[in-house]
Design a protein around this motif. Structure first.
Motif, mmCIF file in Angstrom:
data_model
loop_
_atom_site.group_PDB
_atom_site.id
_atom_site.type_symbol
_atom_site.label_atom_id
_atom_site.label_comp_id
_atom_site.label_asym_id
_atom_site.label_seq_id
_atom_site.Cartn_x
_atom_site.Cartn_y
_atom_site.Cartn_z
ATOM 1 N N TRP A 148 0.864 -1.179 0.000
ATOM 2 C CA TRP A 148 0.000 0.000 0.000
ATOM 3 C C TRP A 148 0.898 1.226 0.000
ATOM 4 C CZ3 TRP A 148 -5.503 0.203 0.663
ATOM 5 C CH2 TRP A 148 -6.108 -1.048 0.559
ATOM 6 N N GLN A 149 0.868 1.956 -1.104
ATOM 7 C CA GLN A 149 1.755 3.098 -1.276
ATOM 8 C C GLN A 149 1.003 4.413 -1.108
ATOM 9 O OE1 GLN A 149 3.683 2.707 -5.090
ATOM 10 N NE2 GLN A 149 4.585 0.740 -4.559
ATOM 11 N N THR A 150 1.633 5.320 -0.411
ATOM 12 C CA THR A 150 1.148 6.685 -0.248
ATOM 13 C C THR A 150 2.116 7.595 -0.993
ATOM 14 O OG1 THR A 150 0.265 6.201 1.945
ATOM 15 C CG2 THR A 150 0.661 8.518 1.416
ATOM 16 N N VAL A 151 1.618 8.291 -1.997
ATOM 17 C CA VAL A 151 2.466 9.234 -2.728
ATOM 18 C C VAL A 151 2.215 10.613 -2.127
ATOM 19 C CG1 VAL A 151 3.081 10.200 -4.964
ATOM 20 C CG2 VAL A 151 2.310 7.813 -4.795
ATOM 21 N N ARG A 152 3.257 11.162 -1.512
ATOM 22 C CA ARG A 152 3.122 12.447 -0.826
ATOM 23 C C ARG A 152 3.306 13.606 -1.795
ATOM 24 N NH1 ARG A 152 6.870 11.576 4.441
ATOM 25 N NH2 ARG A 152 8.299 12.561 2.993
ATOM 26 N N SER A 153 2.853 14.769 -1.361
ATOM 27 C CA SER A 153 2.954 15.970 -2.203
ATOM 28 C C SER A 153 4.404 16.365 -2.494
ATOM 29 C CB SER A 153 2.202 17.139 -1.560
ATOM 30 O OG SER A 153 2.777 17.448 -0.304
ATOM 31 N N ASP A 154 5.354 15.903 -1.677
ATOM 32 C CA ASP A 154 6.764 16.212 -1.940
ATOM 33 C C ASP A 154 7.405 15.219 -2.916
ATOM 34 O OD1 ASP A 154 7.128 13.918 -0.403
ATOM 35 O OD2 ASP A 154 8.343 14.902 1.139
ATOM 36 N N GLY A 155 6.605 14.271 -3.434
ATOM 37 C CA GLY A 155 7.103 13.296 -4.393
ATOM 38 C C GLY A 155 7.610 12.009 -3.771
ATOM 39 N N SER A 156 7.710 11.967 -2.452
ATOM 40 C CA SER A 156 8.141 10.747 -1.776
ATOM 41 C C SER A 156 7.024 9.705 -1.802
ATOM 42 C CB SER A 156 8.494 11.036 -0.315
ATOM 43 O OG SER A 156 9.556 11.947 -0.231
ATOM 44 N N THR A 157 7.408 8.448 -1.847
ATOM 45 C CA THR A 157 6.452 7.352 -1.759
ATOM 46 C C THR A 157 6.703 6.602 -0.468
ATOM 47 O OG1 THR A 157 6.346 7.109 -4.155
ATOM 48 C CG2 THR A 157 5.630 5.230 -2.854
ATOM 49 N N LEU A 158 5.655 6.503 0.362
ATOM 50 C CA LEU A 158 5.722 5.719 1.589
ATOM 51 C C LEU A 158 5.176 4.336 1.291
ATOM 52 C CD1 LEU A 158 4.388 8.300 4.202
ATOM 53 C CD2 LEU A 158 6.749 7.865 3.492
#
Length: 164
Positions: free
Chosen positions: A68-78
């Motif tokens: 389960w990936q979260t793409v953050r507004s800073d471009g990082s993927t958690l």
């Protein structure tokens, strides 16, 4: 560079020692895009199989894991991943990990298009935890691990290390 705070610490508190645990390759189906949600931009990778190999534990990754990936507004993927590892002798062990991947926009774009990029050109780290039944692999329950990842054209590969 030494600082007064570190000068007074005993040696075991001034560095981290590791030893290799295993190298793991995952086969991930096409990413399922959920998209913008009330929270983050979400996408999910379904893990269909894989392998892991090390001196103390080796085997296969069973079908049914997910990333389960979260793409953050800073471009990082958690990353938030759950897997079932099956050792060569048939013991099932769960592995869960959180992680983060980030880098220059162009590098990440090329990576996500499936192009080969230099592993040193971006940051991709995970922190696995394990749940193993009593017996031969119970020692995994007491391990803190870290991993360094890279996304090859054929899927992600992680070098996983036990923190000593």
């Amino acid at each position: 560079m030494s600082t007064p705070l570190f000068d007074d610490l005993p040696a075991p508190l001034t560095s981290v020692q590791t030893r290799p645990l295993f190298v793991m390759h995952l086969d991930v189906k096409s990413i399922v895009i959920v998209g913008d949600t009330p929270g983050p931009f979400r996408r999910v990778g379904i893990v269909s199989s894989g392998t892991f190999a090390g001196e103390r534990v080796s085997g296969q990754v069973l079908d049914g894991g997910s990333d389960w990936q979260t793409v953050r507004s800073d471009g990082s993927t958690l990353l938030d991943v759950r897997l079932i590892l099956q050792t060569d002798d048939g013991t099932n062990v769960t592995m869960s990990y959180r992680g983060i991947r980030h880098g220059a926009t162009e590098v990440i774009r090329r990576l996500e298009k499936g192009e080969e990029v230099d592993p040193a050109s971006y940051y991709f780290r995970i922190n696995p935890m394990f749940e193993a039944p009593a017996g031969k692999y119970a020692w995994l329950n007491q391990v803190i691990a870290v991993g360094v990842g890279h996304r090859f054209v054929y899927g992600p590969v992680y070098s996983v290390f036990e923190i000593l």
